[in-house]
Design an enzyme around this catalytic site. Structure first.
Site, PDB file in Angstrom:
ATOM      1  N   ASP A   1      -3.817 -15.305   7.599  1.00 20.05           N
ATOM      2  CA  ASP A   1      -2.508 -15.729   7.079  1.00 20.05           C
ATOM      3  C   ASP A   1      -1.686 -16.487   8.126  1.00 20.05           C
ATOM      4  OD1 ASP A   1      -3.119 -14.562   4.664  1.00 20.05           O
ATOM      5  OD2 ASP A   1      -2.033 -12.714   5.066  1.00 20.05           O
TER       6      ASP A   1
ATOM      7  N   ARG B   1       0.826  -1.206   0.000  1.00 19.83           N
ATOM      8  CA  ARG B   1       0.000   0.000   0.000  1.00 19.83           C
ATOM      9  C   ARG B   1       0.862   1.258   0.000  1.00 19.83           C
ATOM     10  NH1 ARG B   1      -2.714  -4.268   1.912  1.00 19.83           N
ATOM     11  NH2 ARG B   1      -4.993  -4.295   1.945  1.00 19.83           N
TER      12      ARG B   1
ATOM     13  N   ARG C   1       3.929 -19.740   3.185  1.00 19.96           N
ATOM     14  CA  ARG C   1       3.532 -19.880   4.589  1.00 19.96           C
ATOM     15  C   ARG C   1       3.465 -21.355   5.025  1.00 19.96           C
ATOM     16  NH1 ARG C   1       2.988 -14.629   5.731  1.00 19.96           N
ATOM     17  NH2 ARG C   1       1.736 -13.339   4.346  1.00 19.96           N
TER      18      ARG C   1
ATOM     19  N   LYS D   1      -6.022 -19.241  -1.222  1.00 25.07           N
ATOM     20  CA  LYS D   1      -4.768 -18.517  -0.959  1.00 25.07           C
ATOM     21  C   LYS D   1      -3.693 -19.013  -1.940  1.00 25.07           C
ATOM     22  CE  LYS D   1      -6.395 -15.928   2.274  1.00 25.07           C
ATOM     23  NZ  LYS D   1      -6.657 -14.534   1.960  1.00 25.07           N
TER      24      LYS D   1
ATOM     25  N   GLY E   1      -1.190 -11.825  -4.923  1.00 24.87           N
ATOM     26  CA  GLY E   1      -2.618 -11.507  -5.024  1.00 24.87           C
ATOM     27  C   GLY E   1      -2.887 -10.054  -4.689  1.00 24.87           C
TER      28      GLY E   1
ATOM     29  N   ARG F   1      -4.936 -23.937   1.231  1.00 19.48           N
ATOM     30  CA  ARG F   1      -4.228 -24.105   2.512  1.00 19.48           C
ATOM     31  C   ARG F   1      -4.906 -25.108   3.430  1.00 19.48           C
ATOM     32  NH1 ARG F   1      -1.900 -17.999   3.493  1.00 19.48           N
ATOM     33  NH2 ARG F   1      -0.154 -18.263   2.047  1.00 19.48           N
TER      34      ARG F   1
ATOM     35  N   GLN G   1      -8.432  -7.250   0.227  1.00 23.83           N
ATOM     36  CA  GLN G   1      -7.995  -6.944  -1.138  1.00 23.83           C
ATOM     37  C   GLN G   1      -9.161  -6.439  -1.965  1.00 23.83           C
ATOM     38  OE1 GLN G   1      -6.049 -10.510  -2.518  1.00 23.83           O
ATOM     39  NE2 GLN G   1      -4.286 -10.210  -1.187  1.00 23.83           N
TER      40      GLN G   1
ATOM     41  N   ARG H   1      -6.146 -18.191  -8.965  1.00 26.73           N
ATOM     42  CA  ARG H   1      -6.893 -17.570  -7.859  1.00 26.73           C
ATOM     43  C   ARG H   1      -8.027 -16.687  -8.383  1.00 26.73           C
ATOM     44  NH1 ARG H   1      -2.705 -15.289  -3.640  1.00 26.73           N
ATOM     45  NH2 ARG H   1      -4.622 -15.083  -2.430  1.00 26.73           N
TER      46      ARG H   1
HETATM   47  C1  S3P Z   1      -4.161  -9.039   2.157  1.00 20.42           C
HETATM   48  C2  S3P Z   1      -5.417  -9.506   2.421  1.00 20.42           C
HETATM   49  C3  S3P Z   1      -5.696 -10.929   2.685  1.00 20.42           C
HETATM   50  C4  S3P Z   1      -4.424 -11.683   3.039  1.00 20.42           C
HETATM   51  C5  S3P Z   1      -3.309 -11.383   2.093  1.00 20.42           C
HETATM   52  C6  S3P Z   1      -2.974  -9.902   2.138  1.00 20.42           C
HETATM   53  C7  S3P Z   1      -3.997  -7.596   1.908  1.00 20.42           C
HETATM   54  O1  S3P Z   1      -6.241 -11.495   1.513  1.00 20.42           O
HETATM   55  O2  S3P Z   1      -4.675 -13.073   3.073  1.00 20.42           O
HETATM   56  O3  S3P Z   1      -2.156 -12.116   2.424  1.00 20.42           O
HETATM   57  O4  S3P Z   1      -2.855  -7.103   1.919  1.00 20.42           O
HETATM   58  O5  S3P Z   1      -5.012  -6.920   1.688  1.00 20.42           O
HETATM   59  P1  S3P Z   1      -7.815 -11.412   1.152  1.00 20.42           P
HETATM   60  O6  S3P Z   1      -8.144 -10.005   0.844  1.00 20.42           O
HETATM   61  O7  S3P Z   1      -7.981 -12.305  -0.042  1.00 20.42           O
HETATM   62  O8  S3P Z   1      -8.527 -11.908   2.366  1.00 20.42           O
END
Ligand code: S3P
Length: 416
Positions: free
Chosen positions: A300, A19, A372, A327, A82, A331, A153, A109
């Site tokens: 996570d 971010r 992980r 993920k 992701g 997982r 996300q 994904r």
């Molecule tokens: C993240 C949100 C989570 C997390 C990922 C990082 C983020 O994913 O599992 O490792 O930085 O916004 P999701 O938004 O798919 O839950």
């Protein structure tokens, strides 16, 4: 006599690092980012920001970001990340065009959770459901949406798109997820309003520019959790972790380990992102149940917590965690497969898993290329002999992990 705590400095938080780079690449002015995670996933966001026209330069340990209007890019390779893919899809939709690709894992994904919402806002994208996806700049209008998946996300993608959309873009979360985006957008002057409604927390954003903002990235609580679990598994061993991010939307692993019997102390300093020292001392663990609103606050950390459960007394149940299936690997299957491979009784459920503690004797674990899973089972290796089938995946979030693990192993060997 008990020995002094073994000190581990964990690398920068992955979510905050993405971010800090991405939002400042969109902003007016110059920002200095300290403590940025230097790992493959964040490298993808840095590279994408450069392709879109931002200027990024390292000055010692500081990353200097000069943002501005974005230009169309060719292919953006999100690798395994992701967060890069989903946040950038939202950020790009009203601003510029690109073609998104990813590695084999990311290409499986789900992207529809973002693309459908952006489509409702008027975005011009190919349909997915997975990468590759094409985005062309379009005029967006705000939507009112209540989340159906707990995903920071997806929330972030919609808010970033909303910053470039006409009218108000509102996203309501029935269950809270990590709020790094909201905290940083406030600090950068976004017109963002947060309210509590019967349906959950409503975030409403209006079109506007962002002002560059210096960021001190905290240590990653997700990386720290591997060491919290490691110490928790080793009776009498104490580990201390300075400078760890303690954002309450991320800290449920601390609550769970306490509930399981670990001795944990936290010294917190407030800030845009709270940060502090976490100290843990190993003693016997017992099983627990993890479910509901706690799940997004430790999503996570579940691979590491599953390893804690393997060495705890009694049963541990994880529910409401179907998101684990989408993920970096599935997982739920990777955790249960790994636990069984080391001799622990475990059962997969559609939305979680059950672990019967005790019985670990060691074995060979498949990581499914998931960082992980690799790190969690390597921590189990402090108690029983564990071999994992690859180590390269840790580069995505924690390049120095195995060196740190060796230092801990040496530190806990009883002196002769
Ligand atoms: C993240 C949100 C989570 C997390 C990922 C990082 C983020 O994913 O599992 O490792 O930085 O916004 P999701 O938004 O798919 O839950």
């Amino acid at each position: 006599m008990s020995r002094p705590p073994h000190r581990i400095v964990v690398p920068g938080d992955k979510s905050v690092s993405h971010r800090a780079v991405l939002f400042n690449a969109m902003a007016e002015g110059e920002a200095r980012i300290t403590g940025l995670l230097n790992a493959e996933d964040v490298g993808r966001t840095v590279q994408a920001a450069r392709q879109l026209g931002a200027r990024l330069a390292h000055e010692g340990d500081v990353l200097v970001v000069r943002g501005g209007p974005w230009r169309d890019s060719g292919e953006i390779d999100c690798g395994n990340s992701g967060t890069t893919a989903r946040l950038l899809l939202g950020a790009l939709a009203p601003r510029a065009g690109a073609r998104f690709v990813g590695d084999a894992s990311l290409s499986k994904r789900p992207m529809r959770r973002v693309l459908d919402l952006l489509g409702r806002m008027g975005a011009d994208t190919s349909a997915g459901p997975t990468l590759p996806v094409e985005v062309r700049r379009a005029a967006l209008v705000g939507i009112e949406h209540v989340a159906t998946v707990a995903s920071a996300q997806v929330k972030s993608a919609v808010l970033l798109a909303g910053l470039g959309a006409e009218g108000e873009t509102a996203y309501t979360e029935p269950v809270s997820t990590r709020d790094h985006t909201e905290r940083m957008l406030f600090a950068m002057g976004a017109r963002l309003a947060v309210s509590s409604t019967a349906a959950g927390t409503r975030l409403a954003v209006r079109r506007g520019s962002l002002q560059a903002c210096n960021v001190r990235v905290p240590g990653d609580i997700s990386s720290a959790t591997f060491w919290l679990v490691a110490a928790a598994l080793l009776e009498g061993v104490a580990v201390e972790l300075p400078g760890v991010g303690l954002n309450p939307t991320r800290t449920a692993a601390i609550d769970v380990l306490r509930r399981m019997g670990a001795e944990l102390q936290v010294e917190e300093e407030p800030g845009v992102e709270p940060i502090g020292l976490v100290r843990v001392r190993g003693r016997g663990l017992r099983g627990t149940t993890i479910s509901g609103a706690e799940v997004p606050r430790l999503i996570d950390e579940l691979p590491a917590l599953a390893v804690a459960a393997a060495f705890a007394e009694g049963e541990t149940i994880v529910r409401d965690a179907a998101e684990l299936r989408v993920k970096e690997s599935d997982r739920i299957e990777a955790i249960v497969g790994g636990l069984r491979a080391i001799g622990v009784e475990a059962e997969a459920r559609p939305d979680g898993f059950v672990v019967q503690g005790g019985g670990a004797r060691g074995g060979e674990v498949r990581t499914h290329g998931d960082h992980r899973i690799a790190m969690a089972f390597s921590v189990a290796g402090l108690r029983v002999p564990v071999a994992i089938d690859e180590r390269a995946s840790v580069q995505t979030s924690y390049p120095g992990f195995f060196e740190e693990l060796e230092r801990l192993r040496e530190a806990i060997v009883p002196p002769r």
